[in-house]
Design an enzyme around this catalytic site. Structure first.
Site, PDB file in Angstrom:
ATOM      1  N   ARG A 106       0.870  -1.009   0.108  1.00 13.48           N
ATOM      2  CA  ARG A 106       0.106   0.124   0.096  1.00 13.48           C
ATOM      3  C   ARG A 106       0.932   1.212   0.183  1.00 13.48           C
ATOM      4  NH1 ARG A 106      -1.959   2.415   4.328  1.00 13.48           N
ATOM      5  NH2 ARG A 106      -1.820   0.826   5.654  1.00 13.48           N
ATOM      6  N   TYR A 120     -16.528  13.959 -17.736  1.00 12.81           N
ATOM      7  CA  TYR A 120     -17.101  12.461 -17.559  1.00 12.81           C
ATOM      8  C   TYR A 120     -18.359  12.576 -16.300  1.00 12.81           C
ATOM      9  CZ  TYR A 120     -17.193   7.656 -15.935  1.00 12.81           C
ATOM     10  OH  TYR A 120     -17.469   6.601 -15.496  1.00 12.81           O
ATOM     11  N   ASP A 174      -8.027  17.036 -17.187  1.00 14.54           N
ATOM     12  CA  ASP A 174      -8.413  15.492 -17.802  1.00 14.54           C
ATOM     13  C   ASP A 174      -8.065  15.352 -19.000  1.00 14.54           C
ATOM     14  OD1 ASP A 174      -9.486  12.789 -18.404  1.00 14.54           O
ATOM     15  OD2 ASP A 174     -10.942  13.078 -17.051  1.00 14.54           O
ATOM     16  N   LYS A 213      -8.227   3.417 -20.358  1.00 13.44           N
ATOM     17  CA  LYS A 213      -8.744   4.023 -21.819  1.00 13.44           C
ATOM     18  C   LYS A 213      -7.333   3.413 -22.511  1.00 13.44           C
ATOM     19  CE  LYS A 213     -12.719   5.099 -19.805  1.00 13.44           C
ATOM     20  NZ  LYS A 213     -12.349   5.074 -18.388  1.00 13.44           N
TER      21      LYS A 213
END
Length: 412
Positions: free
Chosen positions: A66, A124, A197, A222
Protein backbone atom coordinates in the site's frame (compact mmCIF):
# COMPACT_ATOMS: atom_id res chain seq x y z
CA UNK A 1 15.10 10.80 -26.95
CA UNK A 2 12.04 11.46 -29.07
CA UNK A 3 8.54 10.59 -27.89
CA UNK A 4 8.15 7.21 -29.61
CA UNK A 5 11.48 6.02 -28.22
CA UNK A 6 10.63 7.24 -24.74
CA UNK A 7 7.28 5.44 -24.87
CA UNK A 8 9.22 2.18 -25.17
CA UNK A 9 12.21 2.96 -22.95
CA UNK A 10 10.82 5.08 -20.12
CA UNK A 11 10.35 3.49 -16.72
CA UNK A 12 12.84 0.71 -17.32
CA UNK A 13 15.68 0.61 -14.83
CA UNK A 14 14.40 3.62 -12.89
CA UNK A 15 13.40 1.53 -9.89
CA UNK A 16 15.18 -1.22 -8.01
CA UNK A 17 15.42 -4.39 -10.06
CA UNK A 18 17.63 -6.48 -7.78
CA UNK A 19 20.76 -5.84 -9.80
CA UNK A 20 22.37 -8.00 -12.46
CA UNK A 21 22.65 -11.67 -11.65
CA UNK A 22 24.61 -14.37 -13.46
CA UNK A 23 21.50 -14.99 -15.53
CA UNK A 24 21.51 -11.35 -16.67
CA UNK A 25 19.04 -8.49 -16.29
CA UNK A 26 15.44 -9.27 -17.35
CA UNK A 27 14.58 -7.73 -20.70
CA UNK A 28 11.01 -7.01 -19.55
CA UNK A 29 10.33 -5.44 -16.13
CA UNK A 30 8.88 -8.06 -13.85
CA UNK A 31 5.62 -8.15 -11.89
CA UNK A 32 6.16 -7.79 -8.16
CA UNK A 33 3.06 -9.23 -6.48
CA UNK A 34 4.36 -9.24 -2.94
CA UNK A 35 2.17 -7.54 -0.34
CA UNK A 36 4.97 -7.08 2.19
CA UNK A 37 8.77 -6.82 2.18
CA UNK A 38 11.28 -8.25 4.65
CA UNK A 39 14.04 -6.06 6.04
CA UNK A 40 17.56 -6.52 7.42
CA UNK A 41 17.83 -3.74 9.99
CA UNK A 42 15.34 -1.76 12.03
CA UNK A 43 17.11 1.48 11.16
CA UNK A 44 16.81 0.88 7.42
CA UNK A 45 13.12 0.00 7.49
CA UNK A 46 12.34 2.94 9.81
CA UNK A 47 14.11 5.32 7.41
CA UNK A 48 12.19 3.77 4.50
CA UNK A 49 8.91 4.15 6.34
CA UNK A 50 9.63 7.81 7.06
CA UNK A 51 10.48 8.46 3.41
CA UNK A 52 7.33 6.79 2.11
CA UNK A 53 5.14 8.53 4.69
CA UNK A 54 6.60 11.82 3.45
CA UNK A 55 5.48 10.96 -0.08
CA UNK A 56 8.84 9.98 -1.59
CA UNK A 57 8.68 8.15 -4.92
CA UNK A 58 10.60 5.19 -3.49
CA UNK A 59 12.75 4.13 -0.54
CA UNK A 60 15.43 1.48 0.16
CA UNK A 61 12.67 -0.85 1.38
CA UNK A 62 9.13 -0.92 -0.04
CA UNK A 63 7.79 -2.03 3.38
CA UNK A 64 4.21 -2.76 2.31
CA UNK A 65 2.41 -2.77 -1.03
CA UNK A 66 0.00 0.00 0.00
CA UNK A 67 3.03 2.26 0.45
CA UNK A 68 5.04 1.34 -2.64
CA UNK A 69 5.24 -1.24 -5.41
CA UNK A 70 8.19 -1.43 -7.84
CA UNK A 71 6.06 -2.52 -10.80
CA UNK A 72 3.63 0.36 -10.36
CA UNK A 73 6.55 2.74 -9.87
CA UNK A 74 7.93 1.76 -13.28
CA UNK A 75 4.63 2.71 -14.92
CA UNK A 76 4.53 5.99 -12.99
CA UNK A 77 8.08 6.91 -14.05
CA UNK A 78 7.26 6.19 -17.69
CA UNK A 79 4.06 8.24 -17.68
CA UNK A 80 5.76 11.16 -15.93
CA UNK A 81 8.42 11.16 -18.64
CA UNK A 82 5.85 11.14 -21.45
CA UNK A 83 3.97 14.04 -19.83
CA UNK A 84 7.09 16.05 -19.05
CA UNK A 85 6.20 16.05 -15.34
CA UNK A 86 8.34 15.77 -12.23
CA UNK A 87 6.35 12.76 -11.09
CA UNK A 88 3.21 10.70 -11.52
CA UNK A 89 0.98 8.88 -9.05
CA UNK A 90 -1.12 5.89 -10.13
CA UNK A 91 -4.42 4.83 -8.60
CA UNK A 92 -6.81 1.90 -8.84
CA UNK A 93 -9.18 3.75 -11.21
CA UNK A 94 -9.54 7.04 -13.00
CA UNK A 95 -12.17 8.13 -10.49
CA UNK A 96 -9.83 7.26 -7.61
CA UNK A 97 -7.25 9.59 -9.13
CA UNK A 98 -9.76 12.45 -9.49
CA UNK A 99 -11.00 11.85 -5.94
CA UNK A 100 -7.42 12.12 -4.67
CA UNK A 101 -6.90 15.34 -6.63
CA UNK A 102 -10.06 16.79 -5.09
CA UNK A 103 -8.93 15.78 -1.61
CA UNK A 104 -5.42 17.15 -2.11
CA UNK A 105 -6.49 20.52 -3.44
CA UNK A 106 -9.26 21.03 -0.88
CA UNK A 107 -6.72 20.46 1.93
CA UNK A 108 -3.33 21.63 0.57
CA UNK A 109 -0.04 21.30 2.48
CA UNK A 110 -0.37 24.71 4.16
CA UNK A 111 -3.29 23.31 6.18
CA UNK A 112 -5.92 25.81 5.06
CA UNK A 113 -9.24 24.47 3.82
CA UNK A 114 -9.93 25.06 0.09
CA UNK A 115 -13.30 23.41 -0.55
CA UNK A 116 -14.30 25.41 -3.64
CA UNK A 117 -13.93 24.06 -7.19
CA UNK A 118 -14.38 25.89 -10.48
CA UNK A 119 -15.08 23.53 -13.37
CA UNK A 120 -16.19 23.55 -16.99
CA UNK A 121 -18.84 21.20 -18.35
CA UNK A 122 -19.04 18.74 -19.89
CA UNK A 123 -16.80 16.30 -18.09
CA UNK A 124 -17.05 12.57 -17.55
CA UNK A 125 -20.30 11.75 -15.76
CA UNK A 126 -18.61 10.28 -12.69
CA UNK A 127 -16.49 13.42 -12.30
CA UNK A 128 -19.57 15.61 -12.66
CA UNK A 129 -21.39 13.63 -9.98
CA UNK A 130 -18.41 13.68 -7.61
CA UNK A 131 -18.13 17.46 -7.85
CA UNK A 132 -21.87 18.19 -7.75
CA UNK A 133 -22.75 15.81 -4.91
CA UNK A 134 -20.39 17.50 -2.46
CA UNK A 135 -19.76 14.11 -0.86
CA UNK A 136 -16.18 15.17 -0.05
CA UNK A 137 -17.28 18.47 1.46
CA UNK A 138 -16.51 20.50 -1.63
CA UNK A 139 -18.61 23.03 -3.53
CA UNK A 140 -18.49 23.52 -7.30
CA UNK A 141 -19.31 26.37 -9.66
CA UNK A 142 -19.84 25.27 -13.25
CA UNK A 143 -18.84 28.03 -15.66
CA UNK A 144 -17.98 28.71 -19.27
CA UNK A 145 -14.23 28.68 -20.04
CA UNK A 146 -14.04 32.49 -20.28
CA UNK A 147 -15.77 32.90 -16.88
CA UNK A 148 -13.21 31.04 -14.77
CA UNK A 149 -11.49 34.13 -13.38
CA UNK A 150 -14.75 35.71 -12.19
CA UNK A 151 -15.76 32.49 -10.41
CA UNK A 152 -12.58 32.14 -8.32
CA UNK A 153 -13.04 32.81 -4.60
CA UNK A 154 -10.65 33.12 -1.67
CA UNK A 155 -11.29 29.46 -0.82
CA UNK A 156 -10.90 28.07 -4.36
CA UNK A 157 -8.48 25.17 -4.39
CA UNK A 158 -9.03 23.62 -7.81
CA UNK A 159 -9.88 24.64 -11.36
CA UNK A 160 -10.80 21.57 -13.40
CA UNK A 161 -11.32 21.12 -17.13
CA UNK A 162 -11.52 18.14 -19.45
CA UNK A 163 -10.26 18.64 -22.98
CA UNK A 164 -11.28 17.26 -25.36
CA UNK A 165 -14.46 16.94 -23.32
CA UNK A 166 -16.42 13.75 -22.79
CA UNK A 167 -18.58 13.20 -24.83
CA UNK A 168 -18.91 16.36 -26.95
CA UNK A 169 -15.19 16.61 -27.85
CA UNK A 170 -15.33 20.31 -26.99
CA UNK A 171 -11.83 21.76 -26.63
CA UNK A 172 -10.80 24.14 -23.86
CA UNK A 173 -7.84 26.49 -24.18
CA UNK A 174 -5.59 25.31 -21.34
CA UNK A 175 -3.18 28.22 -21.67
CA UNK A 176 -6.06 30.68 -21.29
CA UNK A 177 -7.41 28.81 -18.26
CA UNK A 178 -3.98 29.00 -16.63
CA UNK A 179 -3.67 32.68 -17.54
CA UNK A 180 -7.02 33.47 -15.92
CA UNK A 181 -6.15 31.56 -12.76
CA UNK A 182 -2.71 33.10 -12.33
CA UNK A 183 -4.06 36.60 -12.93
CA UNK A 184 -6.52 36.40 -10.03
CA UNK A 185 -4.66 33.99 -7.78
CA UNK A 186 -4.06 36.74 -5.25
CA UNK A 187 -7.74 36.61 -4.36
CA UNK A 188 -7.26 33.11 -3.03
CA UNK A 189 -5.34 32.32 0.13
CA UNK A 190 -2.86 29.97 -1.57
CA UNK A 191 -1.94 28.85 -5.11
CA UNK A 192 -4.81 27.29 -7.02
CA UNK A 193 -4.23 23.99 -8.80
CA UNK A 194 -5.22 23.72 -12.45
CA UNK A 195 -6.04 20.12 -13.34
CA UNK A 196 -6.75 18.86 -16.86
CA UNK A 197 -8.37 15.52 -17.64
CA UNK A 198 -6.47 14.64 -20.80
CA UNK A 199 -7.78 11.09 -21.21
CA UNK A 200 -9.11 11.60 -24.74
CA UNK A 201 -5.90 13.20 -26.01
CA UNK A 202 -3.29 11.01 -24.25
CA UNK A 203 0.33 12.22 -23.95
CA UNK A 204 0.71 11.51 -27.66
CA UNK A 205 -1.52 14.44 -28.63
CA UNK A 206 -1.46 16.81 -25.66
CA UNK A 207 0.71 17.68 -22.64
CA UNK A 208 -1.16 19.88 -20.15
CA UNK A 209 1.93 20.38 -17.95
CA UNK A 210 3.75 22.04 -20.85
CA UNK A 211 0.71 24.31 -21.28
CA UNK A 212 1.01 25.52 -17.69
CA UNK A 213 -1.39 23.17 -15.87
CA UNK A 214 -0.41 21.70 -12.50
CA UNK A 215 -1.86 18.24 -13.12
CA UNK A 216 -2.55 16.03 -16.13
CA UNK A 217 -5.06 13.30 -15.31
CA UNK A 218 -5.70 10.10 -17.26
CA UNK A 219 -8.15 7.30 -16.90
CA UNK A 220 -5.42 4.79 -17.68
CA UNK A 221 -8.11 2.18 -18.32
CA UNK A 222 -8.64 3.80 -21.70
CA UNK A 223 -5.87 4.54 -24.21
CA UNK A 224 -2.88 4.00 -21.94
CA UNK A 225 -3.77 0.33 -21.43
CA UNK A 226 -5.47 0.14 -24.79
CA UNK A 227 -6.77 -3.42 -24.63
CA UNK A 228 -9.70 -3.26 -22.22
CA UNK A 229 -8.02 -5.53 -19.68
CA UNK A 230 -6.49 -3.20 -17.09
CA UNK A 231 -8.15 -0.58 -14.91
CA UNK A 232 -6.33 2.38 -13.42
CA UNK A 233 -5.89 6.13 -13.15
CA UNK A 234 -2.80 8.32 -13.03
CA UNK A 235 -1.94 11.94 -12.26
CA UNK A 236 1.22 13.53 -13.71
CA UNK A 237 2.25 16.57 -11.72
CA UNK A 238 4.94 18.42 -9.78
CA UNK A 239 6.92 16.83 -6.97
CA UNK A 240 4.98 18.91 -4.44
CA UNK A 241 1.57 17.63 -5.51
CA UNK A 242 2.87 14.11 -6.17
CA UNK A 243 4.00 13.80 -2.57
CA UNK A 244 0.60 14.78 -1.25
CA UNK A 245 -1.21 12.48 -3.69
CA UNK A 246 0.96 9.56 -2.55
CA UNK A 247 0.10 10.32 1.06
CA UNK A 248 -3.61 10.36 0.21
CA UNK A 249 -3.27 7.10 -1.72
CA UNK A 250 -1.46 5.57 1.23
CA UNK A 251 -4.19 6.56 3.69
CA UNK A 252 -7.23 5.83 1.52
CA UNK A 253 -5.85 2.66 -0.02
CA UNK A 254 -6.70 3.49 -3.65
CA UNK A 255 -3.58 1.70 -4.91
CA UNK A 256 -3.08 0.33 -8.40
CA UNK A 257 -2.64 -3.44 -8.48
CA UNK A 258 0.82 -4.41 -9.76
CA UNK A 259 -0.61 -6.62 -12.51
CA UNK A 260 -2.52 -3.61 -13.82
CA UNK A 261 0.62 -1.52 -13.45
CA UNK A 262 2.51 -4.04 -15.58
CA UNK A 263 -0.20 -4.06 -18.28
CA UNK A 264 -0.46 -0.27 -18.34
CA UNK A 265 3.31 0.11 -18.62
CA UNK A 266 3.29 -2.37 -21.47
CA UNK A 267 0.44 -0.44 -23.10
CA UNK A 268 2.51 2.75 -23.18
CA UNK A 269 5.00 1.08 -25.50
CA UNK A 270 2.48 0.85 -28.35
CA UNK A 271 0.49 3.97 -27.40
CA UNK A 272 1.87 6.26 -30.15
CA UNK A 273 1.22 3.70 -32.89
CA UNK A 274 -2.27 2.94 -31.65
CA UNK A 275 -3.34 6.54 -31.15
CA UNK A 276 -2.19 7.67 -34.59
CA UNK A 277 -3.74 4.70 -36.40
CA UNK A 278 -7.03 5.06 -34.51
CA UNK A 279 -7.06 8.77 -35.22
CA UNK A 280 -6.68 8.15 -38.94
CA UNK A 281 -9.71 5.85 -38.90
CA UNK A 282 -11.74 8.29 -36.81
CA UNK A 283 -11.13 11.12 -39.25
CA UNK A 284 -12.40 9.02 -42.16
CA UNK A 285 -15.47 7.83 -40.27
CA UNK A 286 -16.29 11.34 -39.05
CA UNK A 287 -16.18 12.64 -42.62
CA UNK A 288 -18.42 9.84 -43.87
CA UNK A 289 -20.89 10.27 -41.01
CA UNK A 290 -21.04 14.01 -41.63
CA UNK A 291 -22.11 13.35 -45.20
CA UNK A 292 -24.69 10.68 -44.42
CA UNK A 293 -28.37 11.66 -44.89
CA UNK A 294 -29.42 9.94 -41.64
CA UNK A 295 -26.94 11.84 -39.48
CA UNK A 296 -27.98 15.17 -37.96
CA UNK A 297 -24.59 16.31 -36.62
CA UNK A 298 -21.07 15.09 -35.88
CA UNK A 299 -18.82 16.32 -33.08
CA UNK A 300 -15.14 15.80 -33.90
CA UNK A 301 -12.22 18.24 -33.68
CA UNK A 302 -11.00 17.17 -37.10
CA UNK A 303 -14.22 18.51 -38.66
CA UNK A 304 -14.62 21.66 -36.61
CA UNK A 305 -15.03 24.90 -38.50
CA UNK A 306 -14.83 26.92 -35.30
CA UNK A 307 -11.76 29.17 -35.54
CA UNK A 308 -10.91 28.77 -31.84
CA UNK A 309 -10.97 24.98 -32.06
CA UNK A 310 -8.94 25.06 -35.27
CA UNK A 311 -6.35 27.19 -33.49
CA UNK A 312 -6.26 24.81 -30.52
CA UNK A 313 -5.87 21.86 -32.83
CA UNK A 314 -2.82 23.58 -34.28
CA UNK A 315 -1.28 24.87 -31.05
CA UNK A 316 -2.53 22.73 -28.15
CA UNK A 317 -3.15 19.29 -29.61
CA UNK A 318 -1.16 17.33 -32.14
CA UNK A 319 -4.23 15.78 -33.74
CA UNK A 320 -7.99 15.42 -33.29
CA UNK A 321 -7.91 12.00 -31.61
CA UNK A 322 -10.01 8.92 -32.20
CA UNK A 323 -13.23 9.60 -30.28
CA UNK A 324 -16.23 11.27 -31.90
CA UNK A 325 -19.90 11.70 -31.14
CA UNK A 326 -22.90 12.13 -33.42
CA UNK A 327 -26.67 12.48 -33.48
CA UNK A 328 -28.98 10.78 -35.94
CA UNK A 329 -32.22 12.08 -37.39
CA UNK A 330 -35.25 10.68 -35.60
CA UNK A 331 -34.23 11.33 -32.02
CA UNK A 332 -33.62 8.92 -29.18
CA UNK A 333 -35.42 5.92 -30.68
CA UNK A 334 -33.47 6.22 -33.91
CA UNK A 335 -30.20 6.50 -31.98
CA UNK A 336 -30.99 3.40 -29.96
CA UNK A 337 -31.95 1.59 -33.15
CA UNK A 338 -28.55 2.41 -34.63
CA UNK A 339 -26.74 0.96 -31.64
CA UNK A 340 -28.86 -2.17 -31.53
CA UNK A 341 -28.45 -2.78 -35.28
CA UNK A 342 -24.66 -2.88 -35.18
CA UNK A 343 -23.01 -6.26 -35.73
CA UNK A 344 -19.27 -5.56 -35.63
CA UNK A 345 -18.87 -2.53 -33.38
CA UNK A 346 -19.05 -3.37 -29.68
CA UNK A 347 -21.92 -1.89 -27.69
CA UNK A 348 -20.16 -1.01 -24.44
CA UNK A 349 -18.88 1.82 -22.26
CA UNK A 350 -15.22 2.82 -22.08
CA UNK A 351 -12.99 3.97 -24.93
CA UNK A 352 -9.44 3.85 -26.24
CA UNK A 353 -9.43 0.11 -26.81
CA UNK A 354 -8.09 -1.67 -29.88
CA UNK A 355 -11.68 -2.53 -30.78
CA UNK A 356 -14.33 0.06 -31.65
CA UNK A 357 -16.88 0.83 -28.94
CA UNK A 358 -20.17 2.74 -29.09
CA UNK A 359 -22.55 3.90 -26.38
CA UNK A 360 -25.19 6.52 -25.59
CA UNK A 361 -23.77 8.74 -22.80
CA UNK A 362 -27.20 9.73 -21.47
CA UNK A 363 -27.97 6.06 -20.86
CA UNK A 364 -24.59 5.07 -19.41
CA UNK A 365 -21.53 7.22 -18.67
CA UNK A 366 -23.54 10.39 -17.95
CA UNK A 367 -26.72 8.85 -16.58
CA UNK A 368 -25.67 9.87 -13.05
CA UNK A 369 -25.82 13.54 -14.14
CA UNK A 370 -29.19 15.31 -13.77
CA UNK A 371 -31.08 15.38 -17.08
CA UNK A 372 -31.25 19.19 -17.28
CA UNK A 373 -27.52 19.46 -16.59
CA UNK A 374 -26.79 16.86 -19.26
CA UNK A 375 -28.76 18.71 -21.89
CA UNK A 376 -27.31 22.11 -21.01
CA UNK A 377 -23.82 20.60 -21.29
CA UNK A 378 -24.58 19.34 -24.80
CA UNK A 379 -25.35 15.72 -23.91
CA UNK A 380 -28.91 15.01 -25.15
CA UNK A 381 -30.50 11.58 -24.98
CA UNK A 382 -29.90 10.88 -28.66
CA UNK A 383 -26.14 11.54 -28.65
CA UNK A 384 -23.93 8.55 -29.52
CA UNK A 385 -20.22 8.33 -28.66
CA UNK A 386 -17.91 6.28 -30.87
CA UNK A 387 -14.39 5.28 -29.86
CA UNK A 388 -12.65 4.12 -33.01
CA UNK A 389 -10.38 1.10 -32.73
CA UNK A 390 -7.93 -0.58 -35.07
CA UNK A 391 -10.27 -2.57 -37.28
CA UNK A 392 -10.31 -1.94 -41.01
CA UNK A 393 -12.13 1.37 -41.46
CA UNK A 394 -14.19 0.03 -44.38
CA UNK A 395 -15.50 -2.79 -42.21
CA UNK A 396 -16.46 -0.26 -39.54
CA UNK A 397 -18.18 1.97 -42.07
CA UNK A 398 -20.10 -0.94 -43.55
CA UNK A 399 -21.40 -1.74 -40.06
CA UNK A 400 -22.32 1.88 -39.31
CA UNK A 401 -23.93 2.47 -42.70
CA UNK A 402 -26.02 -0.67 -42.38
CA UNK A 403 -27.18 0.33 -38.90
CA UNK A 404 -28.08 3.84 -40.08
CA UNK A 405 -30.04 2.42 -43.00
CA UNK A 406 -31.96 0.01 -40.75
CA UNK A 407 -32.74 2.82 -38.31
CA UNK A 408 -34.14 4.99 -41.09
CA UNK A 409 -36.27 2.14 -42.37
CA UNK A 410 -37.69 1.39 -38.93
CA UNK A 411 -38.44 5.08 -38.35
CA UNK A 412 -40.28 5.26 -41.67
Amino acid sequence: MRFDTRAIRSGRGTVRDGGVSERGTPHVPGIDLSTTYGFRTSEMVADSMDALLAGDFEAPNSVYARLHNPTVAGFEAALADLEGAEGAVAFATGMASITAVLMATSAPPDGARRPHVVAVRPVYGGTDHLFTSGMLGTEVDWVEPDQIASAIRTDTGLVFVETPANPTLTMVDVRDVVRQVRAVEGRAESPIAVAVDSTFATPVLQNPIALGADMAIHSATKFLGGHGDAMGGVVATSDRWARQLRQIRMITGGVLHPLAGYLLHRGLQTLPLRVRAQQEGAQLLAERLAGHPAVASVHYPGLSGDPVERRLLATQQRGPGSVLSFRVLGGTKAAQAVIESLRLITRAVSLGSVDTLIQAPALLTHRVVEADDRVSAGVPDDLLRLSVGLEDVDDLWQDLEGALRMARQSAA
